[in-house]
Design an enzyme around this catalytic site. Structure first.
Site, mmCIF file in Angstrom:
data_model
loop_
_atom_site.group_PDB
_atom_site.id
_atom_site.type_symbol
_atom_site.label_atom_id
_atom_site.label_comp_id
_atom_site.label_asym_id
_atom_site.label_seq_id
_atom_site.Cartn_x
_atom_site.Cartn_y
_atom_site.Cartn_z
ATOM 1 N N LYS A 199 0.868 -1.171 0.000
ATOM 2 C CA LYS A 199 0.000 0.000 0.000
ATOM 3 C C LYS A 199 0.909 1.227 0.000
ATOM 4 C CE LYS A 199 -3.572 2.365 2.554
ATOM 5 N NZ LYS A 199 -4.537 2.300 3.660
ATOM 6 N N ARG A 209 -10.431 10.391 1.730
ATOM 7 C CA ARG A 209 -10.325 11.018 3.051
ATOM 8 C C ARG A 209 -11.518 11.937 3.316
ATOM 9 N NH1 ARG A 209 -3.690 11.064 3.097
ATOM 10 N NH2 ARG A 209 -3.603 8.803 2.922
ATOM 11 N N ARG A 221 1.185 9.799 5.995
ATOM 12 C CA ARG A 221 1.336 8.373 6.292
ATOM 13 C C ARG A 221 2.624 7.787 5.717
ATOM 14 N NH1 ARG A 221 -3.796 8.689 7.970
ATOM 15 N NH2 ARG A 221 -5.614 8.503 6.597
ATOM 16 N N GLU A 238 7.374 -7.128 1.551
ATOM 17 C CA GLU A 238 6.131 -6.971 2.319
ATOM 18 C C GLU A 238 5.188 -8.155 2.081
ATOM 19 O OE1 GLU A 238 5.079 -4.895 4.554
ATOM 20 O OE2 GLU A 238 6.207 -3.027 4.376
ATOM 21 N N LYS A 253 -2.276 -1.552 -3.805
ATOM 22 C CA LYS A 253 -3.099 -0.351 -3.760
ATOM 23 C C LYS A 253 -2.238 0.893 -3.877
ATOM 24 C CE LYS A 253 -6.082 1.908 -0.528
ATOM 25 N NZ LYS A 253 -6.549 1.957 0.812
ATOM 26 N N SER A 279 -10.023 5.845 -4.673
ATOM 27 C CA SER A 279 -10.903 7.005 -4.842
ATOM 28 C C SER A 279 -10.418 7.996 -5.892
ATOM 29 C CB SER A 279 -11.052 7.707 -3.491
ATOM 30 O OG SER A 279 -9.782 8.070 -2.969
ATOM 31 N N TYR A 318 -15.207 1.238 -6.898
ATOM 32 C CA TYR A 318 -16.460 1.911 -6.548
ATOM 33 C C TYR A 318 -17.500 1.753 -7.660
ATOM 34 C CZ TYR A 318 -13.521 3.758 -2.898
ATOM 35 O OH TYR A 318 -12.668 3.853 -1.815
#
Ligand code: PBG
Length: 327
Positions: A199, A209, A221, A238, A253, A279, A318
């Site tokens: 990510k 957000r 982040r 990872e 992502k 998004s 979405y």
């Protein structure tokens, strides 16, 4: 055109829609798609997300209705995000059995849980007043190991509420192992973990957000999410760690900007690979289409085909319900 040898003519296989359909190498299926959904505590009407036209923060009722619609369209899964009325420093609503996400998980899984996989995003940022994905130290850093304890408790609360899969998204070291151990200890050894393994600290999360009301109040982040310019080996490290800790499926992502990582995962691992069309990817297409600058439907389908061709078995999008209906 005359030639001494037959000219190679790849165009022969593109001559008709039926031919192109028959030889297509990449096929989307509704069951490949996972719909991310937002549910907000204490609202009477669904609340549109301005930066994501067509996406709303749901009420409990509208969430159930939209979950039915997704199931009827054949969408493979739902992933729920909860926005609580009250937030605090430790994200207490995240593992409260009466917290909005747990309430929604109970209702949705009771209604459509046989027809569609009901999942939860396992993180803290929607629940903390500072908007960070974990517990903060006095200097404002996210404390990895204190955060792990919270994730374990949240995952158990989600499983208890009926989440059929938990999806830890906070990028804390060791999160999959701690969650696996906690689920097993509480009698949820059958609940799979879909790990957000690679990510990235991405600008493409901007509209989310707003949707989840979780913009960090300070800082960012980038000490836990991966650097977009980081080496591919970092993503592979990872994912190997997540598998060693017990991940059942893994995720990349965002999606479209990281097709190489999706391909690398597909070649590396022997579990399902998911990709999250986030998004910002959604908002860019909707905004350009609203201006008449691109063909909305074709752009959506092309982006999904690209993600699938790169190696994603599952795609969080979405547009899941709309696309499932069209397939
Ligand atoms: C963290 C989380 C985020 C997204 C999914 N889970 C936000 C973040 O990491 O800042 C982003 C999804 C999207 O942009 O669509 N709980």
């Amino acid at each position: 055109m005359s030639a001494e040898f037959p000219v190679a003519r790849p165009r022969r296989l593109r001559r008709s829609p039926a031919l192109r359909r028959m030889v297509a190498g990449t096929r989307l299926h509704p069951a490949d798609l996972i719909l991310p959904m937002f549910v907000k505590e204490g609202i009477d009407e669904p609340s549109p997300v301005a930066s994501m036209p067509g996406v709303v923060q749901h009420t409990r009722d509208s969430l159930r209705k939209a979950a039915h619609e997704a199931a009827e369209a054949g969408v493979g899964g739902l992933i729920l995000f909860g926005i609580p009325a009250v937030k605090d420093a430790r994200g207490s609503a995240g593992d409260d059995p009466d917290g909005i996400l747990q309430v929604a998980l109970r209702e949705v899984s009771a209604e459509v849980g046989d027809a569609i996989v009901v999942m939860a995003d396992t993180c803290l940022d929607e629940f903390t007043d500072h908007g960070h994905c974990g517990i903060l130290t006095e200097s404002g850093d996210v404390d990895n190991d204190l955060t792990l304890e919270r994730y374990a408790s949240i995952a158990v609360a989600q499983a208890r509420a009926g989440s059929q899969v938990v999806a830890p998204s906070g990028m804390m070291d060791g999160q999959v192992g701690v969650i696996r151990a906690a689920l097993d200890a509480e009698g949820f050894s059958g609940v799979p973990i879909l790990a957000y393994s690679a990510k990235y600290a991405s600008a493409f999360y901007g509209p989310f957000r707003d949707a989840a009301e979780c913009a960090p109040q300070f800082g960012d982040r980038s000490t836990h999410q991966q650097d977009p310019a980081g080496p591919l080996e970092e993503a592979l490290r990872e994912v190997r760690l997540d598998l060693a800790e017990g991940a059942d499926a893994v995720m990349v992502k965002p999606a479209l900007a990281y097709l190489d990582v999706i391909r690398a995962f597909r070649d590396e691992v022997d579990v399902p690979v998911a990709a999250y069309q986030v998004s910002g990817e959604y908002a860019m297409v909707e905004a350009a289409a609203a201006n008449g600058w691109i063909d909305r439907e074709r752009t959506i389908m092309e982006s999904l085909v690209a993600i699938k061709r790169a190696g994603a078995d599952l795609i969080l999008t979405y547009w899941a319900t709309e696309v499932a209906r069209r397939l």
